[in-house]
Design an enzyme around this catalytic site. Structure first.
Site, PDB file in Angstrom:
ATOM      1  N   GLU A   1       0.541  -9.808  -9.334  1.00 28.19           N
ATOM      2  CA  GLU A   1      -0.374  -9.975 -10.462  1.00 28.19           C
ATOM      3  C   GLU A   1      -1.837  -9.848 -10.019  1.00 28.19           C
ATOM      4  O   GLU A   1      -2.665  -9.290 -10.741  1.00 28.19           O
ATOM      5  CB  GLU A   1      -0.156 -11.332 -11.136  1.00 28.19           C
TER       6      GLU A   1
ATOM      7  N   PRO B   1       6.842  -6.700   5.903  1.00 25.80           N
ATOM      8  CA  PRO B   1       7.558  -7.738   5.142  1.00 25.80           C
ATOM      9  C   PRO B   1       6.688  -8.310   4.020  1.00 25.80           C
ATOM     10  O   PRO B   1       5.473  -8.431   4.163  1.00 25.80           O
ATOM     11  CB  PRO B   1       7.862  -8.806   6.198  1.00 25.80           C
ATOM     12  N   ARG B   2       7.330  -8.668   2.926  1.00 23.96           N
ATOM     13  CA  ARG B   2       6.617  -9.191   1.761  1.00 23.96           C
ATOM     14  C   ARG B   2       5.984 -10.546   2.040  1.00 23.96           C
ATOM     15  O   ARG B   2       4.873 -10.821   1.610  1.00 23.96           O
ATOM     16  CB  ARG B   2       7.594  -9.308   0.583  1.00 23.96           C
TER      17      ARG B   2
ATOM     18  N   GLY C   1      -2.683  -8.269   3.795  1.00 23.61           N
ATOM     19  CA  GLY C   1      -3.702  -7.450   3.143  1.00 23.61           C
ATOM     20  C   GLY C   1      -3.832  -6.035   3.671  1.00 23.61           C
ATOM     21  O   GLY C   1      -4.840  -5.380   3.400  1.00 23.61           O
ATOM     22  N   GLU C   2      -2.825  -5.556   4.409  1.00 22.48           N
ATOM     23  CA  GLU C   2      -2.945  -4.211   4.983  1.00 22.48           C
ATOM     24  C   GLU C   2      -1.889  -3.241   4.470  1.00 22.48           C
ATOM     25  O   GLU C   2      -1.714  -2.157   5.031  1.00 22.48           O
ATOM     26  CB  GLU C   2      -2.869  -4.292   6.506  1.00 22.48           C
TER      27      GLU C   2
ATOM     28  N   ASN D   1       5.245  -2.715  -6.505  1.00 23.64           N
ATOM     29  CA  ASN D   1       4.326  -1.786  -7.172  1.00 23.64           C
ATOM     30  C   ASN D   1       4.442  -0.353  -6.649  1.00 23.64           C
ATOM     31  O   ASN D   1       3.954  -0.024  -5.567  1.00 23.64           O
ATOM     32  CB  ASN D   1       2.892  -2.295  -7.003  1.00 23.64           C
TER      33      ASN D   1
ATOM     34  N   LEU E   1       2.914   2.102  -7.818  1.00 24.05           N
ATOM     35  CA  LEU E   1       1.652   2.806  -8.024  1.00 24.05           C
ATOM     36  C   LEU E   1       0.743   2.779  -6.801  1.00 24.05           C
ATOM     37  O   LEU E   1      -0.158   3.615  -6.685  1.00 24.05           O
ATOM     38  CB  LEU E   1       0.911   2.197  -9.217  1.00 24.05           C
ATOM     39  N   GLU E   2       0.964   1.841  -5.902  1.00 21.19           N
ATOM     40  CA  GLU E   2       0.095   1.741  -4.719  1.00 21.19           C
ATOM     41  C   GLU E   2       0.221   2.970  -3.822  1.00 21.19           C
ATOM     42  O   GLU E   2      -0.795   3.616  -3.509  1.00 21.19           O
ATOM     43  CB  GLU E   2       0.394   0.443  -3.965  1.00 21.19           C
TER      44      GLU E   2
END
Length: 428
Positions: free
Chosen positions: A58, A266-267, A308-309, A333, A335-336
């Protein structure tokens, strides 16, 4: 059983010790326990815009809106709340030091009241599917405009919220605006009690995603330093039970392309060590991103154990696999990587992004893989036909380009809601 507001408050009160205990188990510097009870730190004396984005997905979706709000309302303080610590980190990155990130308090009436009275926001903007009754009621009682941005309601979410319809309908009747992603989402909000004249279909601001300034230049440097001309694919936002399949697929790829590299991201950070153990158990030489080491010719896996990478790693790779889709998690996502012009692969479990995936399917811009063998075969096939890599990447980029524009529509809804509040405020 019909759940009234009183029953809801009783249930959430009974559950609050469990929720607070769960929160306390998060070992992170961002987990400020007092914020979960509605206490806020001292804030600059400015009018406040409050945006809530539950988790990483989000926050990423909201990032273009965050940037737009900061640009338009420079004299306001943008406060972003999240539910998860990973979302908090992503929010701080999105704010770029020009706002405040807080943890969302529990949806208890007295806690919500304390938070709203301390924050005194000029508008509350909730991303996607977050409907917390006491926060909505609290905003309504204080005449704070409440806007749902990028509104979506999956069949599962709609079914859950219908159990709370008697709690929500009065609050939703006073909502300022809903910016729905699709006609289906719009009808879902109307069915729950939002007046139809306050629901607008704007599309998804997720399509307004774009690479951050300097990202492509940074990716060229990382690519040159770490991977050179080797075939590189990235598996982004992977989950437990999925990493094994990805590692299996990579071992099969190595039979055809012995110098290929898998970048695995990894998430969740708490799984970094577990994934490292899986790679080691598969007898694949690897390097952890945090080690700052350069891959040797023998290393075939690059484990990104940093936050963040993900976008940087998508930009470094030839081909992108989007995780959360080989297991029934719902996907992440698409779209990234698409906005970077990368060919996009996924598993078959994309119910969280069904509308986006459908748009990709219409343009033949997405390859879905049933299992690890299929994933390996698709990767090998793409590397054997470089023109297909370019074509699939351009198709993915075109899907993004064709659907941009929702950001401006949603921003105008928010701006109009704020202007109406100013008009309705009594003179001092």
């Amino acid at each position: 059983m019909k759940i009234t507001r009183g029953i809801y408050n009783a249930l959430i009160t009974l559950l609050s010790p469990v929720l607070l205990w769960k929160v306390s188990k998060e070992t992170t510097e961002l987990n400020n326990f007092s914020e979960r009870l509605g206490y806020t730190p001292s804030l600059p004396i400015k009018p406040v815009i409050w945006l809530h984005a539950a988790s990483v997905g989000e926050v990423i979706a909201a990032t273009p809106l965050i940037t737009r709000l900061q640009k338009e309302f420079e004299d306001h303080l943008l406060v972003v709340t999240t539910v998860t610590a990973t979302g908090a980190r992503q929010a701080r990155k999105a704010l770029k030091g020009k706002g405040v990130q807080l943890m969302l308090p529990l949806d208890l009436p007295w806690v919500a009241a304390r938070f709203l009275d301390r924050l005194k926001p000029k508008v509350a903007i909730f991303m996607e599917t977050e409907l917390w009754p006491n926060f909505i009621y609290g905003c309504q009682e204080r005449e704070i405009p409440f806007v749902i941005a990028n509104g979506r309601l999956s069949d599962k979410s709609l079914q859950s919220y219908r159990k709370l319809q008697s709690v929500l309908e009065t609050a939703l009747a006073g909502i300022s605006a809903v910016a729905a992603k699709s006609l289906k989402d719009a009808q879902g909000f109307i069915d729950l009690g939002v007046p139809s004249d306050r629901v607008k279909v704007t599309g998804s601001i997720k399509f307004d995603v774009a690479p951050e300034r300097g990202l492509l230049e940074s990716a060229k440097i990382v690519r040159a330093e770490q991977f050179g001309e080797r075939p590189v694919w990235v598996a982004g936002s992977t989950h437990n039970g999925e990493d094994e399949k990805i590692i299996f697929a990579h071992k099969k790829v190595l039979e055809q392309y012995p110098n290929a590299v898998l970048i695995i991201v990894p998430r969740h950070p708490q799984r970094f060590d577990a994934v490292a153990h899986l790679v080691e158990s598969a007898e694949l030489p690897f390097v952890r991103r945090s080690s700052n080491q350069v891959l040797s010719e023998q290393d075939s896996v690059y484990l990104v154990d940093s936050m963040g990478e993900l976008m940087l790693m998508y930009a470094c790779a030839d081909i992108a696999f989007v995780g959360g889709s080989m297991m029934p998690i719902g996907g992440h996502n698409l779209l990234e990587p698409a906005c970077l012009g990368k060919p996009v692969l996924s598993g078959i479990h994309l119910f969280n992004f069904a509308d986006v995936a459908e748009m990709f399917d219409q343009e033949q811009a997405l390859i879905r893989c049933d299992n690890a063998d299929a994933l390996a075969d698709e990767l090998i096939g793409l590397w054997q036909d470089p023109a297909q890599i370019t074509d699939l990447g351009q198709r993915a980029l075109q899907v993004v380009s064709n659907n941009r524009g929702a950001l401006e529509k949603q921003f105008q809804l928010i701006k109009n809601s704020m202007q109406k509040q100013v008009v309705n405020e009594p003179a001092n």
